[in-house]
Structure formats: C-alpha cells, structure tokens
Design an enzyme around this catalytic site. Structure first.
Site, PDB file in Angstrom:
ATOM      1  N   GLU A 134       0.765  -1.152  -0.016  1.00 36.91           N
ATOM      2  CA  GLU A 134       0.024  -0.020  -0.012  1.00 36.91           C
ATOM      3  C   GLU A 134       0.750   1.180  -0.096  1.00 36.91           C
ATOM      4  OE1 GLU A 134      -3.949  -1.762   0.118  1.00 36.91           O
ATOM      5  OE2 GLU A 134      -3.161   0.102  -0.422  1.00 36.91           O
ATOM      6  N   ASP A 139      -4.352  -9.669  -8.500  1.00 39.10           N
ATOM      7  CA  ASP A 139      -4.967  -8.804  -9.607  1.00 39.10           C
ATOM      8  C   ASP A 139      -3.771  -7.834 -10.242  1.00 39.10           C
ATOM      9  OD1 ASP A 139      -4.454  -7.230  -7.247  1.00 39.10           O
ATOM     10  OD2 ASP A 139      -6.456  -6.362  -7.266  1.00 39.10           O
ATOM     11  N   GLU A 141     -18.593  -5.687  -2.330  1.00 37.18           N
ATOM     12  CA  GLU A 141     -17.432  -6.153  -2.270  1.00 37.18           C
ATOM     13  C   GLU A 141     -16.944  -7.571  -2.737  1.00 37.18           C
ATOM     14  OE1 GLU A 141     -13.148  -5.130  -0.527  1.00 37.18           O
ATOM     15  OE2 GLU A 141     -14.837  -4.346  -1.652  1.00 37.18           O
ATOM     16  N   GLU A 183     -12.433   0.347  -9.587  1.00 35.55           N
ATOM     17  CA  GLU A 183     -11.871  -0.274 -10.677  1.00 35.55           C
ATOM     18  C   GLU A 183     -12.945  -0.475 -11.658  1.00 35.55           C
ATOM     19  OE1 GLU A 183      -9.324  -1.211  -7.124  1.00 35.55           O
ATOM     20  OE2 GLU A 183     -11.715  -1.182  -7.478  1.00 35.55           O
TER      21      GLU A 183
END
Length: 866
Positions: free
Chosen positions: A148, A295, A389, A407
């Site tokens: 992150e 991802d 989610e 996204e």
C-alpha cells in the site's frame, strides 16, 4: 420503482369481481416505458453540452470530497466523513490490516497530487505540493504495508513530481520547485528496501518506516507469507524511481521479486497462487484468479512492458493471459480455480477488485471478453446500486460492503477510449449519479457498509480521490480539455501517472536485467507488439453493442417487463380533458369485458364518465428469444390431483420442456446437500426421481451436473431469497456457467421461494409427492382455448354513442373504463353491481358458461390445498 414493479396481488381490491386489467395495463405500460427509456438513453449519443455538465458535476463532487479532507482531516492520513474529522493511526479503534495503509504521512494529500493536475486545479496542486514538502515526515515509528505504501505514497510522490516538473518546464508556474517530491520518494524507497531482505527476494509484507524489518524495535520481520500482488506490484514505482534518481537498486529488487513469482508459477497451468512463503517460495494458498491477492501482478507485467519496453514482461504476461483465458475466464464470469488443478473452481463468488480486468484486456487488445465481463459488472451495479465487495456467480451479495472502489470506473474509461461507444458514457453517468445519491454525506463521501441497506461506514479511502475522480473526469473530457497529453503516461494500479518516455530517456543500469526464461508457447497476435488501434479498437458502437446484447438480462432484471406485445401498445389515449396517464391514475380504473357488465345493467351504462375502449387486436409474430415461457410444477398425486400448479421459470440449457408433449413426470426428493454443489450423498434415493435443490453457492449448471451424475430424472431449483414470488418478481431463464452445457440432459425449472415453500410443505406432509414439469400453457386441466396469443394492441378512447368510423375490420374487443363513484340506473354503485356479476377465470372474454371456475383472489398465491 420497486413498488411500481409489484403486481396486483399486493394491492387491495377496489371492485370485487373486476379484473383489474386496466390498472395492470397502466403499470406495465409505465414500467415498460421506463425500462425502454433507460435502454434508449444508455445507447444514445451524448452532446458536448451534456458531457460538460457531467464534467462540471464531477469537479463539484471532487471539491466536496477533497475540500472536506483538507478542512476536517489534514494532516491526518484519511477523512472520517461521518465524524467530520481525520483518522489518525493509534487514536481511533484499530481496524487490523486496514490500518497498515496509514503511516502518519498525510496519505490522502499525497495520493491526490496528480489528480489535482488532471482536473486542472493547478493552484490547489501547487499549494498541496508545498504542504507535502513542508509538513510530511516519512521516518515515523509506524508499521506500514509495503504494498500500500508503494502504490499510494511512493506512486503519489512520483506522480506529483512528474506533474510538478512538467509545469515548471512550461515556465507558467512551480518555478520554485527543485525536485523536492522526488527527493522524498528516494527517501521513502530506501525505507521500503529493508523489506526485500529475504532469502528468496520476495519482500516482507510490512516494514517499519523508522526501523525497517529486523531491528528489535521494528515490530515486524516475523511474517512468513505475502500475497502475490503484494510482491508483484512494485516494478512500476521502483523502476520509475530508479530511472528518475539514477539509483538502480530499486528496480533490481522489484525485478528479482517478479523473477521469483514467474519461476514459482505452476508449470502445468501457468497460473500462480494467491499467497506465497517469502522465505522458501512455496505456495501457501493455491487458489488462482484475477481478483484480490493476485490482480495487480498481472497488471504490472503488461504495464511494465509498456513503461520500460522490456519484451520479457510481455512474454510472461502473454503466457499467464493464455492460462487465464483458458481456465479462469468463463465469459462473462471470472472464476477462481486451483492452480494445480485448474478445471476445479474453488469458490462460488467473485470479488469487486477483478473489475479492473476488462481495462487490462483493453490494453491487451482482447476486446470481446472485456465487453462481456464489464457488462456483467454493470448489470450487478444495476441490481445493487454499487458493486458489492463480493458477489456470487449468480449475482447475489456475498459481502455487502462497497468501499467506493474505482476499478469499475477504470474499466469503463478504457472501454470508452477503445470503442468510442457512448454507452460507456452513460455507464459513467450512472456511477456519478449513484455516488451523489447514495454515498454523499455532509463531510465528503462515505463508504457503503451494506449495499442491501444503504448504511454508511465512517471511511473515505485515499484511492477514492486518487483514482475515482481521475477516471471519471477523463471519461468525460476530450484531449484538448486536459492540461497534459494523457497518452504520454501509463497509469499505475493507483492511477498515478508515469511517463512512458522513461524507457528511452533514462535507461536501466547494465546489471538491471530480468531473467529471460524461454517461453515454449505458440506466439499469437499480441506476443510482441501493442494492439493496433485500427484493427482491435474499431471505434464502432455497434461492435460493442452486438456483444453486450447477449448479456442484457444476465441478472434477470427487466426481461419480463419488456415483451413485444407490451412495447407495441400505443399511447396516448385520446381523452379530451386530461393527459392519459393522469386520467387513468385519477380514476383508479378497472377494465372488465363489456358483455359481463351489461348482463347486470339493463340501462346500458349510459352515464357520464363511462368510456368504451376499442382494442384492435392484430396477431403478429413475437421474437421467441425475447420471451420467458412460463412453466409450472404441477402436483398430480393425491390429494392434489393437479389442482396445485406452481409457476416456474425455465432454463436455457438441459431438456427443452416445450418439446415434450406430455411434460416430465416424477416423484420429488430433496437433494443432500440441499444446494447440490457437490457430490450427492443421497444418490440412491435421488436416482430416477426429480431432485429439489436450493439456489446459491454454485452455478445452476454445476448443480445440474451433480444431480445428473446421481441419476436424477429432473431438477427443481428453489430461490434462496426469502419471500420472493412469481407475483412480484419477473420470471427469468436460468443460464449456464459459460462452458458448453450440451452434456446436461435433465429437465430443469426454477421456483421462487414462496412457491418453493408450497412444494416443500407438501413433501413434508405427504411421503410421496408426484409432480409434472411442463409449460404453463399445457398444464393438466387447462382449457386449450385459453392459450395466450401474442399480439400488438392499440388503444383508443371514445365517448358512449360516438360513431365507430374508422373502426378496424375483423374481430375486436370492447372494454369499459368506468368511474368508481358513478351509480347505475338501478341505484347500485359500480362496486355493488360488480358483486352481482359472475367472474370467470383469467383470460376469458366471452360470457361465463354455467359452472365455470371463478377467478382467484389476486392477493392469494398458488393454491396449497386440493
């Protein structure tokens, strides 16, 4: 809208014995018209003025979100939009791993820097850079997520530096800037490097900004596992940092981590798992997909090739992509499989992070599956307002949270750029409207705790400002309206902008080479080049539409309300006083066959306010694929004897019951497990009988295969949503799982939960229950003359006594619209008159013969007793 879609079964009866046909007709017309209007709106072009209005709306929304952060939260990492204050690590209740994004480094400010430039807020950008340089410290004694911190803070500093340096070179502003953000990025890079101090080269998942990983004061370094995306999403930021600073060490470590992941792929399937041991490189979690945990690993292989020009990254991506399309992509679904046995699906739900994948497919040039998956995601947002989610493969909520993730907007932007189809502008417009309607609060925008209830969470993650507004603004902007040439940049996974010129203007060090393992796969169109914008991005709206149309009713929403006969009803009704819809609404009109009324009204109904309607019925062919053919589950064993028939939906696969003259008969048995998502434990009992199974946990096709393998002669699936019923919910056709379903030969039908409860109650009360599965029009005991005819209907109102000039030739049907409060000549009100009239079964237009069955009360469901 939800109430408007309810059928008459839930409404009080205004006129005992009347058919309520007019009210039903009116509601259906309104709903059909609205859905047709939405469908039309989605496919129509958008004027420059409308795009400008939406773009201005996005700017206003950004100002509200960013302004709230600066007013109520800065210098804290994030805004708490419900509390109207900043979230400071250690001062708020600990949220576990979620808080590892917070490092007391004004996260939201740094993450938003280059967004300010894209949105042409250059004054705010300059002020934000000054604040970051003067206020932000990167040496805090705090444990943060390496992943992150890399994508949000290091990427934010690099994107901010690139923008600041560009503006300085233009000579218009930022003349004071001397690369301070880049210096901060180098410092942060060095503070992240201790995480790579492992035997494998894979980084630790966490690092202490002040003490690293192995220092006794670091409170980290004991972890043994990391996610694939966590280790494989470093190359863009670290390589850019090396190219901009001249220090190759960052790019070297990021490349090494990618080498390890590539080497540890499953050689048989070319897939990677979700979690890996950072010391020995062994897989800890072996499920493989394109969502959470993996991802951005795939994303960074493709984008590293674009940014750095290294063919190795493209070769690796192509090998993985071939495996993804072979095992994981089952259009429009993206499933999770076992990396060592990729034909086995390991879960029955998808997470919202995979919504980035259609955008990546656009970069790859594989447009068709991108359109298919994006359309599936859009249909889910229509059903639940936002992407949950996680949601099941049958599009039900699995985890109800929505964290304002960007996204889906990202993929929408890429698809619009690729196709030029205005449909995607309308999708973007829906995102904007839903954010304003359901996420906006007085102090910013709040995450949605549960899409089913609309409750909010005191959370506004930094990526909402960094990504969501960037993609939405770009979607509605022409290149000439942007302060930069967006085509000169690649987006990181956090949507930070890195210049593609890095591959030529700042070369990598000689030692900085990724291992080039031989790839023994056939080369295809995408192997060595970027996709051609001429051959792969056709800029032809009909191209995308032709693909989307096959998924238009994927979630079952809308199909039953737009059959051809309803769409062909023509409005307006020619009333001289009031608008037709308002007229019908104000009257609360019922329709009843004229000959039924006149039997009890010797006066001929010559009263003010009574109209006749001439329905001109023109029989026409109706497109078969647009209609859902209602089926029934008819209970035929004693004591039911066919008198209980439950409305059911058909399947698009398995035995076609419309071609079985007498339907399929059998004794019903509950499957064990009830969901039929695995080997059937009561196979001996199921064999030769019709299985009853509950919806959920896996696809209908998977259930059918397990039941067929157990020897069932048919299957009835019951909805797992409480109190759903065929009166209030449109029927839909069950779809397959993306693979060929030719192997499934069972007859399959679907019952909503209320009808299913009737069936299961019968099974509990009676040991043996025999049923018949067949189309509704062929159910036992039904008068064949009642078979419905597809027709187009035109309506015309005329006053009583008006001449019938211009009336259509051939058979026609006269109906009466009447005023509730009007009295007949015999002194009885309409309601009292109606009580004196015999009422026939639905669909009859001739007078009732003696002994004919009466119409059921619309408020009651299917009969439960013989």
């Amino acid at each position: 809208m939800g109430e408007g879609m309810r059928r008459l079964g839930g409404k009080p009866r205004r006129k005992l014995g009347f058919f309520f046909a007019a009210e039903m007709l009116t509601k259906t017309l309104l709903i059909a018209g609205l859905l047709s209007w939405v469908d039309c709106l989605e496919n129509q072009s958008m004027s420059p003025e409308e795009k400008t209005n939406i773009r201005n709306q996005i700017l206003e929304m950004f100002d509200h979100a960013y302004g709230s952060y600066m007013k109520y939260a800065y210098p804290a990492d994030e805004l708490m939009p419900l509390s109207c204050k900043g979230r400071v690590r250690g001062e708020e209740p600990n949220r576990g791993d979620i808080d590892d994004s917070l490092g007391k480094f004004s996260l939201t400010l740094i993450d938003t820097l280059d967004t300010l430039v894209v949105l042409n807020k250059l004054d705010e950008f300059e002020d934000a850079v000054k604040k970051a340089v003067s206020d932000v410290r990167l040496d805090n004694d705090v444990v943060v997520s390496v992943f992150e911190t890399n994508i949000r803070v290091l990427g934010g500093l690099l994107g901010g530096h690139v923008m600041a340096d560009l503006l300085r070179q233009r000579g218009e502003r930022m003349q004071w800037y001397r690369g301070e953000l880049l210096q901060m990025a180098v410092e942060l890079g060095h503070r992240l490097l201790p995480a790579f101090n492992t035997t494998s080269g894979l980084p630790y998942p966490k690092v202490n900004l002040r003490y690293g990983t192995l220092n006794p004061l670091s409170r980290t370094g004991t972890e043994s596992d990391t996610c694939t995306a966590c280790a494989g999403t470093m190359i863009l930021e670290f390589a850019a940092l090396s190219r901009l600073s001249g220090e190759s060490v960052f790019e070297e470590h990021a490349r090494k981590a990618l080498d390890v992941l590539w080497d540890r792929r499953q050689r048989g399937s070319d897939l990677v798992g979700t979690v890996i041991n950072i010391h020995n490189g062994e897989w800890v979690r072996k499920d493989s997909g394109v969502g959470a945990g993996i991802d951005s690993y795939y994303e960074y292989l493709m984008k590293a090739y674009i940014l750095l020009g290294d063919d190795t990254f493209l070769q690796r991506f192509n090998v993985h992509y071939t495996a993804i399309m072979k095992y994981i992509s089952q259009p429009p679904l993206l499933l999770n499989v076992h990396m060592h046995n990729p034909t086995v699906s390991v879960r029955s739900w998808m997470d919202s992070l995979l919504a980035f994948f259609p955008g990546l497919q656009v970069l790859t040039g594989d447009l068709k599956p991108a359109i298919e998956t994006h359309e599936m995601l859009y249909q889910v947002t229509k059903q639940h307002k936002f992407l949950p989610e996680a949601f099941t493969t049958e599009f039900r909520v699995h985890w109800g949270q929505h964290l304002l993730r960007p996204e889906f907007a990202e993929s929408t932007y890429y698809l619009y750029k690729a196709t030029g189809d205005p449909y995607y502008l309308r999708v973007g417009q829906s995102i904007v409207e839903k954010l304003n309607a359901f996420a906006r609060v007085p102090c910013g925008f709040a995450a949605v705790q549960d899409v089913r209830t609309g409750t909010h969470e005191d959370r506004m993650d930094s990526f909402f400002l960094a990504e969501m507004f960037k993609y939405l603004y770009l979607l509605f902007s022409d290149k000439s309206q942007l302060p930069i040439d967006i085509d000169d940049y690649i987006f990181t996974t956090e949507a930070h902008l890195l210049p593609v010129s890095l591959s030529t203007t700042q070369a990598a060090a000689q030692t900085n080479v990724t291992e080039d393992a031989a790839v023994a796969h056939d080369e295809d169109l995408f192997t060595h080049s970027c996709p051609s914008t001429e051959t792969l991005f056709p800029n032809n709206p009909s191209f995308a539409k032709s693909i989307r149309d096959g998924y238009k009713y994927l979630t079952g929403v809308g199909r039953a309300f737009t059959p051809l006969p309803i769409r062909e009803i023509e409005l307006p009704l020619h009333d001289n006083v009031m608008e037709p819809v308002e007229f019908l609404k104000s009257m609360g009109i019922s329709l009843t066959p004229l000959n039924d009324i006149t039997r009890g009204d010797s006066g001929g109904l010559k009263h003010k306010g009574v109209f006749r309607v001439k329905l001109v019925a023109e029989v026409s062919q109706t497109a078969e694929e647009e209609l859902v053919v209602p089926h029934v589950v008819q209970l035929i064993s004693p004591p039911f004897l066919g008198r209980t028939a439950l409305t059911a939906g058909p399947a698009k696969f398995g035995m076609d019951l419309t071609k079985q003259e007498h339907g399929v008969k059998g004794t019903i048995v509950k499957a064990d497990p009830y969901t039929a998502c695995g080997p059937i434990e009561n196979a001996a009992e199921i064999k030769g009988r019709i299985a009853v199974a509950l919806r959920g946990e896996c696809m209908f096709a998977a259930k059918a295969r397990w039941l067929q393998q157990a020897g069932a002669s048919g299957a009835i699936f019951i909805d797992n949503r409480e109190d759903s019923n065929s009166e209030e919910t449109p029927l839909f056709q069950m779809i397959g799982d993306g693979d060929s379903t030719e192997d499934i030969a069972l007859p399959l039908v679907f019952l909503f939960s209320r009808e299913g409860a009737v069936l299961t109650a019968a099974l509990e009360q009676h040991r043996n229950v025999d049923v018949l599965l067949l189309p509704k029009e062929r159910q036992l005991g039904q008068d064949k003359s009642e078979k419905p005819v597809s027709m187009n209907i035109k309506l015309r109102l005329r006053e009583e006594g008006e001449p019938e000039e211009g009336a259509a030739r051939g058979p026609s049907l006269e109906l009466v619209l009447e005023n509730d409060e009007e009295e007949g000549e015999d002194g009885l009100g309409r309601e009292q008159q109606a009580q004196q009239q015999p009422v026939c079964a639905e669909g009859r237009t001739e007078p009732c013969p003696e002994g004919s069955p009466q119409s059921p009360n619309p408020k009651t469901g299917p009969a439960t007793n013989p």
